[in-house]
Write a protein that holds these residues in place. Structure first.
Motif, short mmCIF file in Angstrom:
data_model
loop_
_atom_site.label_atom_id
_atom_site.label_comp_id
_atom_site.label_asym_id
_atom_site.label_seq_id
_atom_site.Cartn_x
_atom_site.Cartn_y
_atom_site.Cartn_z
N VAL A 32 0.84 -1.20 0.00
CA VAL A 32 0.00 0.00 0.00
C VAL A 32 0.88 1.25 0.00
O VAL A 32 0.62 2.21 -0.75
N LEU A 33 1.91 1.25 0.83
CA LEU A 33 2.83 2.39 0.88
C LEU A 33 3.51 2.62 -0.47
O LEU A 33 3.71 3.76 -0.89
N LEU A 36 1.15 4.45 -2.73
CA LEU A 36 1.07 5.86 -2.36
C LEU A 36 2.32 6.62 -2.78
O LEU A 36 2.26 7.78 -3.22
N THR A 37 3.48 5.97 -2.65
CA THR A 37 4.74 6.61 -3.02
C THR A 37 4.82 6.85 -4.53
O THR A 37 5.31 7.90 -4.98
N VAL A 39 2.27 7.40 -6.51
CA VAL A 39 1.39 8.55 -6.78
C VAL A 39 2.08 9.85 -6.42
O VAL A 39 2.06 10.83 -7.19
N ALA A 40 2.74 9.89 -5.25
CA ALA A 40 3.45 11.10 -4.82
C ALA A 40 4.60 11.42 -5.78
O ALA A 40 4.87 12.60 -6.06
N LEU A 283 8.19 8.70 0.65
CA LEU A 283 6.86 9.31 0.55
C LEU A 283 6.83 10.69 1.18
O LEU A 283 6.38 11.67 0.55
#
Length: 342
Positions: A32-33, A36-37, A39-40, A283
């Motif tokens: 999951v992280l 998110l990373t 996307v960032a 992130l």
């Protein structure tokens, strides 16, 4: 004829593990992280994709501090003094360089000084059986006092030019060092014997306290080892800035704590994943750099780090809850003893 009841089975010794459990919940969270990373990273690249070197330096320096804090958290001796130790290491680096020593000698002296401070904190925590956060909080205050006394009214000390760390090659090298220490250290921690040996300070309801020696070893390795890594971060930060700092950076401490907790390292100690700290650092670094490029208010980053800490506490609690339950004791298996006849 007299019958005597069978003797009850004696329970075996405690069978709990201070660091046992499955890594599956951590791996799922790290996936999951990673999403998110990514996307960032896309958002950051769309705004400032050409400035890779500053991002690499930011990830490397913050990552070394996060790796240091993660080690102390895994051993259940959270080292709140990592930023103060790093600042003192940077001051030592500048002073030794100013005395005419080579860069390598100055860096080794700075890291050794940081390790010495950490060893002292570890001995205090272990011998007094005091919590690591309390001892290191005192260490943080002491570091701040030493920095103020050393710099006085002269302001930050400018670093000799040969001590600067600003090339793209240096950024890549320090980034690789961070990745090796963080992921490599997590792999070593996944060895059951290592976790058992260094998790003596982990306190969980229902588990018996560890022996004095185990708690002392965990405190020395946790606080001493984390301070040594923080010393390397201090050398990098000072070389990157080209000078020393007047005080410890509490905002950096919030970044580090947020990244480590968000990465899944247990706040109770003992447990953690593999790449969570790396992903947490990357992130938050991407978010921080995006805010800077967008010229957002300076306080927004601090709020982001605070949210990361709170969210990380929730992640830690969920990951602990997903671990399989460990019985306090296991009865000795075997057939019941038949009644005796007399």
């Amino acid at each position: 004829m007299v019958f005597t009841p069978a003797q009850p089975l004696a329970p075996a010794g405690p069978a709990t593990s201070r660091s046992g459990g499955s890594f599956r919940p951590h791996l799922v969270w790290e996936a999951v992280l990673l999403a998110l990373t990514v996307v960032a990273a896309v958002v950051w690249y769309s705004q400032d994709g050409s400035r890779l070197s500053p991002l690499m330096f930011n990830i490397a320096s913050a990552g070394l501090l996060a790796t240091a804090f993660a080690l102390s958290l895994r051993t259940a001796t959270p080292n709140l003094a990592v930023v103060g130790v790093a600042a003192l290491a940077g001051l030592t680096y500048a002073e030794v360089l100013d005395a005419g020593a080579p860069v390598v000698v100055a860096a080794v002296a700075a890291i050794a000084a940081a390790a010495f401070i950490g060893l002292g904190m570890g001995l205090v925590a272990g011998l007094l059986q005091a919590p690591g956060w309390a001892v290191s909080l005192g260490g943080l205050a002491l570091a701040q006092g030493i920095l103020l006394a050393a710099t006085g009214s002269g302001g930050p000390q400018r670093l000799a030019k040969e001590g600067w760390i600003r090339s793209d090659g240096a950024a890549a090298g320090w980034l690789v060092l961070f990745l090796l220490l963080s992921i490599g250290g997590a792999v070593v921690w996944s060895i059951p014997a290592v976790r058992r040996a260094l998790s003596g300070n982990r306190v969980v309801a229902g588990e018996p306290p560890s022996p004095f020696g185990a708690r002392l070893l965990g405190a020395v390795i946790g606080l001493g080892g984390s301070s040594l890594i923080a010393g390397a971060a201090g050398v990098l930060l000072t070389g990157r800035l080209g000078g020393t700092t007047l005080s410890t950076d509490i905002n950096q401490l919030a970044f580090v704590a947020g990244a480590v907790l968000l990465g899944g390292v247990s706040v109770a100690g003992g447990r953690g994943g593999f790449a969570g700290t790396v992903l947490g650092v990357v992130l938050l670094s991407l978010v921080q750099m995006t805010i800077l490029v967008a010229e957002g208010p300076w306080w927004v980053s601090t709020v982001v780090f605070a949210v990361a800490i709170l969210a990380g506490l929730g992640v830690s609690r969920v990951l602990e809850a997903l671990q399989p339950a460990l019985p306090a004791s296991v009865p000795v298996a075997g057939p019941a003893e038949p009644p005796r006849k007399y």
